[in-house]
Design an enzyme around this catalytic site. Structure first.
Site, mmCIF file in Angstrom:
data_model
loop_
_atom_site.group_PDB
_atom_site.id
_atom_site.type_symbol
_atom_site.label_atom_id
_atom_site.label_comp_id
_atom_site.label_asym_id
_atom_site.label_seq_id
_atom_site.Cartn_x
_atom_site.Cartn_y
_atom_site.Cartn_z
ATOM 1 N N HIS A 149 -35.605 -21.569 1.973
ATOM 2 C CA HIS A 149 -36.777 -20.748 1.321
ATOM 3 C C HIS A 149 -37.674 -19.869 2.100
ATOM 4 O O HIS A 149 -38.427 -20.450 2.709
ATOM 5 C CB HIS A 149 -37.510 -21.983 0.710
ATOM 6 C CG HIS A 149 -37.165 -22.390 -0.649
ATOM 7 N ND1 HIS A 149 -37.149 -21.734 -1.927
ATOM 8 C CD2 HIS A 149 -36.488 -23.670 -1.264
ATOM 9 C CE1 HIS A 149 -36.593 -22.231 -2.860
ATOM 10 N NE2 HIS A 149 -36.172 -23.560 -2.299
ATOM 11 N N ASP A 151 -40.344 -22.308 -2.954
ATOM 12 C CA ASP A 151 -40.667 -23.867 -2.790
ATOM 13 C C ASP A 151 -41.931 -24.375 -3.006
ATOM 14 O O ASP A 151 -42.495 -25.218 -3.888
ATOM 15 C CB ASP A 151 -39.877 -24.435 -1.684
ATOM 16 C CG ASP A 151 -40.343 -23.604 -0.248
ATOM 17 O OD1 ASP A 151 -41.117 -22.806 -0.434
ATOM 18 O OD2 ASP A 151 -40.229 -24.655 0.930
ATOM 19 N N HIS A 171 -21.747 2.987 6.296
ATOM 20 C CA HIS A 171 -20.375 2.630 6.719
ATOM 21 C C HIS A 171 -19.304 3.806 6.708
ATOM 22 O O HIS A 171 -19.267 4.474 5.499
ATOM 23 C CB HIS A 171 -19.936 1.337 5.939
ATOM 24 C CG HIS A 171 -20.944 0.082 6.162
ATOM 25 N ND1 HIS A 171 -20.744 -0.452 7.253
ATOM 26 C CD2 HIS A 171 -21.620 -0.122 5.095
ATOM 27 C CE1 HIS A 171 -21.685 -1.606 7.036
ATOM 28 N NE2 HIS A 171 -22.161 -1.250 5.915
ATOM 29 N N TYR A 231 -36.621 -3.260 -10.614
ATOM 30 C CA TYR A 231 -38.017 -4.153 -10.990
ATOM 31 C C TYR A 231 -38.960 -3.056 -11.192
ATOM 32 O O TYR A 231 -39.179 -1.979 -10.287
ATOM 33 C CB TYR A 231 -38.684 -5.038 -9.983
ATOM 34 C CG TYR A 231 -37.547 -6.277 -9.722
ATOM 35 C CD1 TYR A 231 -36.544 -6.545 -10.454
ATOM 36 C CD2 TYR A 231 -37.885 -7.211 -8.736
ATOM 37 C CE1 TYR A 231 -35.811 -7.561 -10.185
ATOM 38 C CE2 TYR A 231 -37.302 -8.284 -8.317
ATOM 39 C CZ TYR A 231 -35.926 -8.480 -9.137
ATOM 40 O OH TYR A 231 -35.139 -9.731 -8.711
ATOM 41 N N GLU A 278 -49.090 -25.945 4.898
ATOM 42 C CA GLU A 278 -49.297 -26.596 3.549
ATOM 43 C C GLU A 278 -50.769 -26.841 3.096
ATOM 44 O O GLU A 278 -51.001 -27.329 2.013
ATOM 45 C CB GLU A 278 -48.480 -27.982 3.739
ATOM 46 C CG GLU A 278 -47.144 -27.822 3.746
ATOM 47 C CD GLU A 278 -46.164 -28.930 4.382
ATOM 48 O OE1 GLU A 278 -45.025 -28.983 3.815
ATOM 49 O OE2 GLU A 278 -46.824 -29.945 4.877
#
Length: 450
Positions: free
Chosen positions: A136, A141, A283, A339, A415
């Site tokens: 994550h 998460d 490439h 998007y 956190e």
């Protein structure tokens, strides 16, 4: 009832009914904030579990099962398997009102974690033919854990809610596996914003380089539209000792790469908005003395308006095609639209910023510059008004340059910002409901002529 009578009536309400409603709202907010604080350890535990067991897009089976079990334990109507592995919970309040959606993304990334944590991810997989870790590395998460916490808070005050909350736990924000649909696009396609129809949607994103306690936002275009491109340059293979006998696609590709740089520097009006054209890989060839038949490059495009997007697409085609032709080669250009722009409805943003200021403090809520990263939350915003904001996840006092950016092996989140995340989502929900209920009341009075 004329305007004077209406205003008089509303003033009378303001001394009685509206004051009572205001008091009830204040009590509700205090209850929610207290519960969010009490849930902090639980949310941290959830987050660490999800962090230790990450899953890639459209494969979030264990993550989805844990989310669904939690929402069911709160008495919600729960749907699973939405948009492949998505989970949707429906919480019906005790009073009529609007439908608000809250969204969190669930997927991890093919990144091998370097941070030494007790809950470090050791997960491994094969991705695009290469062995890699899963991590994550973007904070999804934390989004899941925070929204699970917000769901528990709002469920606890269910009878006082003036409307319905739809909790959207979305897979594959980072993109679906090759050959599959996924993410917000697929959830919208499958009707996640319908039955009941969503009136507004809110979402947050943790940020590893924004200090804990801070919330950042931007009205209008907030994150860029993202598209990808692939260019194949076809030349003529020959011996490396005799380049005049062939057409060199590597030299031609180098010229195309340089040409693409002029799109942003010379074609896009940078006083209007920014744009990015990046070559991510090139490439060609297999041996030092062979000029190959073809070379391939891939890259990403970021724009902030449909006009800029159209311009950049056109110039990529023109530059690659004409440079290749001038060298006697051919260019095959493919552009995939991915998007759209993450666009915060200005009216909704202006309406809801005071809610963020109420929980974070006015000085801690700041306008941020537009970001060239992309978010598929934008697909929801194409259908309903949406507000997407950034939550601080960097330890206070830490220097930004010392904080690892997203999508890297050293990415880490403090956190300490989780409670603010819960409070902000809950406050946005109840304040929007309260404002909508007042608007409905005025409309009903005006329409009925009472």
């Amino acid at each position: 009832m004329n305007k004077f009578q209406l205003y008089t009536f509303m003033a009378v309400l303001g001394t009685g009914t509206l004051q009572t409603a205001f008091g009830q709202t204040q009590t509700l907010n205090a209850r929610m904030e207290k519960m969010a604080e009490n849930l902090e350890k639980k949310v941290v535990t959830w987050r660490r579990d999800f962090h230790q067991h990450p899953e890639l897009g459209n494969r979030e089976f264990q993550t989805a099962a844990k989310i669904a079990a939690h929402l069911q334990s709160l008495g919600m109507e729960v749907k699973t398997g939405v948009g492949k592995t998505g989970v949707v919970g429906l919480l019906k309040g005790g009073k009529p009102g609007p439908v608000i959606a809250l969204r969190a993304d669930m997927d991890g990334l093919p990144v091998t974690e370097r941070v030494d944590l007790p809950f470090k991810s050791e997960a491994r997989t094969e991705y695009n033919g290469q062995q890699t870790g899963i991590m994550h590395a973007c904070g999804h998460d934390t989004h899941v854990a925070i929204l699970m916490g917000a769901a528990e808070v709002l469920a606890s005050v269910k009878n006082d809610l003036r409307g319905t909350v739809k909790f959207i736990f979305q897979p594959a924000e980072e993109g679906a596996p090759t050959g599959e649909e996924g993410g917000a696009y697929l959830m919208v396609k499958e009707g996640v914003l319908e039955n009941p129809k969503v009136d507004a949607i809110f979402g947050l994103h943790i940020n590893s380089q924004t200090e804990v306690g801070t919330i950042k936002y931007r009205p209008g275009a907030t994150m860029a539209a993202v598209d990808s491109y692939a260019i194949k340059i076809k030349g003529k293979q020959t011996h490396g000792a005799n380049p005049w006998s062939g057409v060199d696609p590597i030299v031609t590709s180098a010229q195309v790469v340089m040409g693409l740089q002029t799109i942003v520097s010379r074609n896009v009006n940078l006083t209007d908005n920014a744009a990015v054209v990046t070559v991510g890989a090139l490439h060609g060839g297999i041996r030092q003395n062979i000029i190959p038949e073809e070379a391939n490059m891939i890259g990403t495009i970021r724009t902030f308006s449909p006009e800029a997007q159209k311009l950049v697409h056109r110039r990529i085609n023109e530059i690659a095609t004409n440079i290749a032709e001038s060298a006697g080669a051919q260019a095959d250009v493919k552009i995939d639209v991915m998007y759209p722009v993450t666009y915060n409805d200005p009216k909704l943003t202006d309406q809801m910023v005071p809610s963020l200021e109420a929980v974070a403090g006015k000085n801690n809520v700041k306008i941020t510059p537009a970001a060239t990263g992309a978010e598929d939350f934008s697909f929801y915003q194409q259908k309903v008004p949406g507000f997407f904001y950034f939550l601080g996840g960097m330890t206070k006092g830490k220097k930004v340059e010392d904080a690892a950016p997203h999508h890297t092996p050293d990415f880490q989140i403090d956190e300490g910002g989780f409670v603010l995340g819960m409070k902000s989502l809950c406050r946005l929900t109840t304040d929007y409901m309260e404002q909508a209920s007042k608007g409905i009341a005025v409309k009903e009075l005006t329409a009925s002529g009472k």
